[in-house]
Design a protein around this motif. Structure first.
Motif, PDB file in Angstrom:
ATOM      1  N   ASN A   1       0.853  -1.185   0.000  1.00 24.25           N
ATOM      2  CA  ASN A   1       0.000   0.000   0.000  1.00 24.25           C
ATOM      3  C   ASN A   1       0.885   1.229   0.000  1.00 24.25           C
ATOM      4  N   ARG A   2       0.721   2.053  -1.014  1.00 24.43           N
ATOM      5  CA  ARG A   2       1.503   3.280  -1.089  1.00 24.43           C
ATOM      6  C   ARG A   2       1.086   4.202   0.049  1.00 24.43           C
ATOM      7  N   SER A   3       2.083   4.671   0.807  1.00 28.21           N
ATOM      8  CA  SER A   3       1.762   5.508   1.957  1.00 28.21           C
ATOM      9  C   SER A   3       2.563   6.806   1.991  1.00 28.21           C
ATOM     10  N   LEU A   4       3.332   7.070   0.931  1.00 25.31           N
ATOM     11  CA  LEU A   4       4.177   8.261   0.911  1.00 25.31           C
ATOM     12  C   LEU A   4       4.316   8.741  -0.524  1.00 25.31           C
ATOM     13  N   SER A   5       4.450  10.042  -0.708  1.00 27.83           N
ATOM     14  CA  SER A   5       4.659  10.553  -2.066  1.00 27.83           C
ATOM     15  C   SER A   5       6.127  10.385  -2.456  1.00 27.83           C
ATOM     16  N   LEU A   6       6.336  10.051  -3.723  1.00 29.58           N
ATOM     17  CA  LEU A   6       7.671   9.894  -4.304  1.00 29.58           C
ATOM     18  C   LEU A   6       7.642  10.565  -5.663  1.00 29.58           C
ATOM     19  N   THR A   7       8.473  11.584  -5.841  1.00 31.39           N
ATOM     20  CA  THR A   7       8.535  12.315  -7.104  1.00 31.39           C
ATOM     21  C   THR A   7       9.946  12.201  -7.666  1.00 31.39           C
ATOM     22  N   VAL A   8      10.040  11.753  -8.915  1.00 31.26           N
ATOM     23  CA  VAL A   8      11.328  11.610  -9.599  1.00 31.26           C
ATOM     24  C   VAL A   8      11.300  12.521 -10.818  1.00 31.26           C
ATOM     25  N   THR A   9      12.300  13.389 -10.932  1.00 35.91           N
ATOM     26  CA  THR A   9      12.333  14.358 -12.023  1.00 35.91           C
ATOM     27  C   THR A   9      13.699  14.350 -12.692  1.00 35.91           C
ATOM     28  N   TYR A  10      13.704  14.139 -14.005  1.00 39.07           N
ATOM     29  CA  TYR A  10      14.918  14.263 -14.817  1.00 39.07           C
ATOM     30  C   TYR A  10      14.846  15.610 -15.516  1.00 39.07           C
ATOM     31  N   ASN A  11      15.786  16.487 -15.227  1.00 41.99           N
ATOM     32  CA  ASN A  11      15.749  17.869 -15.716  1.00 41.99           C
ATOM     33  C   ASN A  11      14.415  18.474 -15.301  1.00 41.99           C
ATOM     34  N   THR A  12      13.514  18.721 -16.245  1.00 43.18           N
ATOM     35  CA  THR A  12      12.207  19.273 -15.872  1.00 43.18           C
ATOM     36  C   THR A  12      11.086  18.251 -16.083  1.00 43.18           C
ATOM     37  N   ARG A  13      11.428  17.037 -16.491  1.00 44.99           N
ATOM     38  CA  ARG A  13      10.414  16.032 -16.794  1.00 44.99           C
ATOM     39  C   ARG A  13      10.165  15.111 -15.601  1.00 44.99           C
ATOM     40  N   GLU A  14       8.943  15.188 -15.070  1.00 42.61           N
ATOM     41  CA  GLU A  14       8.571  14.324 -13.954  1.00 42.61           C
ATOM     42  C   GLU A  14       8.222  12.938 -14.479  1.00 42.61           C
ATOM     43  N   VAL A  15       8.755  11.923 -13.824  1.00 42.52           N
ATOM     44  CA  VAL A  15       8.491  10.542 -14.205  1.00 42.52           C
ATOM     45  C   VAL A  15       7.098  10.152 -13.721  1.00 42.52           C
TER      46      VAL A  15
ATOM     47  N   HIS B   1      21.965  12.094 -16.322  1.00 40.03           N
ATOM     48  CA  HIS B   1      22.306  12.620 -15.006  1.00 40.03           C
ATOM     49  C   HIS B   1      21.311  12.146 -13.957  1.00 40.03           C
ATOM     50  N   GLN B   2      21.809  11.951 -12.761  1.00 44.53           N
ATOM     51  CA  GLN B   2      20.970  11.487 -11.661  1.00 44.53           C
ATOM     52  C   GLN B   2      19.764  12.415 -11.493  1.00 44.53           C
ATOM     53  N   PRO B   3      18.591  11.841 -11.288  1.00 42.76           N
ATOM     54  CA  PRO B   3      17.383  12.655 -11.172  1.00 42.76           C
ATOM     55  C   PRO B   3      17.270  13.321  -9.810  1.00 42.76           C
ATOM     56  N   ARG B   4      16.375  14.282  -9.746  1.00 39.77           N
ATOM     57  CA  ARG B   4      15.988  14.842  -8.448  1.00 39.77           C
ATOM     58  C   ARG B   4      14.895  13.924  -7.912  1.00 39.77           C
ATOM     59  N   VAL B   5      15.039  13.498  -6.679  1.00 41.03           N
ATOM     60  CA  VAL B   5      14.060  12.623  -6.050  1.00 41.03           C
ATOM     61  C   VAL B   5      13.578  13.296  -4.774  1.00 41.03           C
ATOM     62  N   ASP B   6      12.275  13.538  -4.693  1.00 37.87           N
ATOM     63  CA  ASP B   6      11.670  14.164  -3.521  1.00 37.87           C
ATOM     64  C   ASP B   6      10.716  13.180  -2.874  1.00 37.87           C
ATOM     65  N   ILE B   7      10.776  13.124  -1.554  1.00 43.18           N
ATOM     66  CA  ILE B   7       9.874  12.230  -0.835  1.00 43.18           C
ATOM     67  C   ILE B   7       9.031  13.023   0.150  1.00 43.18           C
ATOM     68  N   GLY B   8       7.871  12.483   0.445  1.00 46.13           N
ATOM     69  CA  GLY B   8       6.939  13.152   1.353  1.00 46.13           C
ATOM     70  C   GLY B   8       7.263  12.848   2.802  1.00 46.13           C
ATOM     71  N   GLY B   9       6.237  12.834   3.594  1.00 42.88           N
ATOM     72  CA  GLY B   9       6.403  12.603   5.024  1.00 42.88           C
ATOM     73  C   GLY B   9       6.291  13.911   5.782  1.00 42.88           C
ATOM     74  N   ASN B  10       6.410  13.824   7.096  1.00 43.96           N
ATOM     75  CA  ASN B  10       6.275  15.031   7.892  1.00 43.96           C
ATOM     76  C   ASN B  10       7.190  15.059   9.111  1.00 43.96           C
ATOM     77  N   ASP B  11       8.100  14.084   9.207  1.00 44.89           N
ATOM     78  CA  ASP B  11       8.974  14.015  10.372  1.00 44.89           C
ATOM     79  C   ASP B  11      10.408  13.772   9.911  1.00 44.89           C
ATOM     80  N   LEU B  12      11.261  14.763  10.067  1.00 46.15           N
ATOM     81  CA  LEU B  12      12.657  14.658   9.634  1.00 46.15           C
ATOM     82  C   LEU B  12      13.415  13.545  10.358  1.00 46.15           C
ATOM     83  N   ARG B  13      12.836  13.020  11.432  1.00 42.90           N
ATOM     84  CA  ARG B  13      13.497  11.938  12.165  1.00 42.90           C
ATOM     85  C   ARG B  13      13.165  10.570  11.586  1.00 42.90           C
ATOM     86  N   THR B  14      12.348  10.530  10.537  1.00 38.76           N
ATOM     87  CA  THR B  14      12.030   9.288   9.838  1.00 38.76           C
ATOM     88  C   THR B  14      12.908   9.222   8.596  1.00 38.76           C
ATOM     89  N   PHE B  15      13.548   8.068   8.380  1.00 40.26           N
ATOM     90  CA  PHE B  15      14.496   7.929   7.277  1.00 40.26           C
ATOM     91  C   PHE B  15      14.034   6.870   6.288  1.00 40.26           C
TER      92      PHE B  15
END
Length: 174
Positions: free
Chosen positions: A22-36, A49-63
Motif C-alpha cells: 500500500n503506497r503511503s508516501l509521495s515519491l517524485t522523480v524528475t529528470y531535468n524538468t520532466r517528472e516521471v 544525469h541522476q534525477p531529483r528525487v523528492d519524498i513526502g512525510g512530515n517528520d525529519l526523524r524518519t528515514f
C-alpha cells in the motif's frame, strides 16, 4: 484505484521486483524538468544525469532508503542479470530528497542495448538510521532480499519508467 488498473501491476513491477504493498508516501522523480510517471517513456539521453528525487512525510526523524533497479537486464526476453542495481541511497530524511541521504551505490545512467527496459525506483521506510553495505556487484541484485536483510519491510512508494536505446522505436506492449 482498482488493483487491476494499478500501473505497477500492469507494468509487472509488482511481481517482478516487489510484492504488493500500500503506497503511503509521495515519491517524485524528475529528470531535468520532466517528472516521471508510471510507464512513461524516456530515452537514455534524457536520463544521463541522476534525477531529483523528492519524498513526502512530515517528520525529519524518519528515514528512507531508495533503490533504483532494472529488472529487464540485459534484455526483457532474457533477464538473466535481473535486477541490475542503478542507484542506492539510504538515510534520506522525510520531507527531503535523495540529495540529503547517504549514497551507497552511485547513480549509473540507463543504457539499455536490447528491447524496452523498466527502470524502477522503490522507496522503503527505515526503522532507524543504519549502516548499509554496498553489494559486491550491481547485477543480480534482489530488492526483496535487500529489504529483508536490512529489515525494511514492504515499500512505501514505487515508480517506474520505460527506456530503450536511443534509436529504438515503439512502446512497450500492454
Amino acid at each position: 484505484m482498482p488493483r487491476e488498473r494499478d500501473p505497477l501491476i500492469v507494468g509487472r513491477v509488482i511481481g517482478d521486483v516487489v510484492d504488493a504493498f500500500n503506497r503511503s508516501l509521495s515519491l517524485t522523480v524528475t529528470y531535468n524538468t520532466r517528472e516521471v510517471t508510471n510507464g512513461s517513456e524516456l530515452r537514455p539521453s534524457q536520463v544521463v544525469h541522476q534525477p531529483r528525487v523528492d519524498i513526502g512525510g512530515n517528520d525529519l526523524r524518519t528515514f528512507y532508503t531508495l533503490v533504483m533497479v532494472d529488472p529487464d537486464a540485459p534484455s526483457p526476453s532474457d533477464p538473466n542479470l535481473r535486477e541490475y542495481l542503478h542507484w542506492l541511497v539510504t538515510d534520506i530524511p522525510a520531507t527531503t530528497g535523495a540529495a540529503f541521504g547517504q549514497e551507497v551505490v552511485c547513480y549509473e545512467s540507463p543504457r539499455p542495448a536490447v528491447g524496452i527496459h523498466r527502470f524502477v525506483f522503490v522507496l522503503f521506510q527505515q526503522l532507524s538510521r543504519q549502516t548499509v553495505y554496498a553489494p559486491g556487484w550491481r547485477q543480480n541484485f534482489n530488492t526483496r532480499d535487500f529489504a529483508e536483510l536490512y529489515n525494511l519491510g514492504l515499500p512505501v512508494a514505487a515508480i517506474y519508467f520505460n527506456c530503450q536505446r536511443e534509436s529504438g522505436s515503439g512502446g512497450r506492449r500492454r
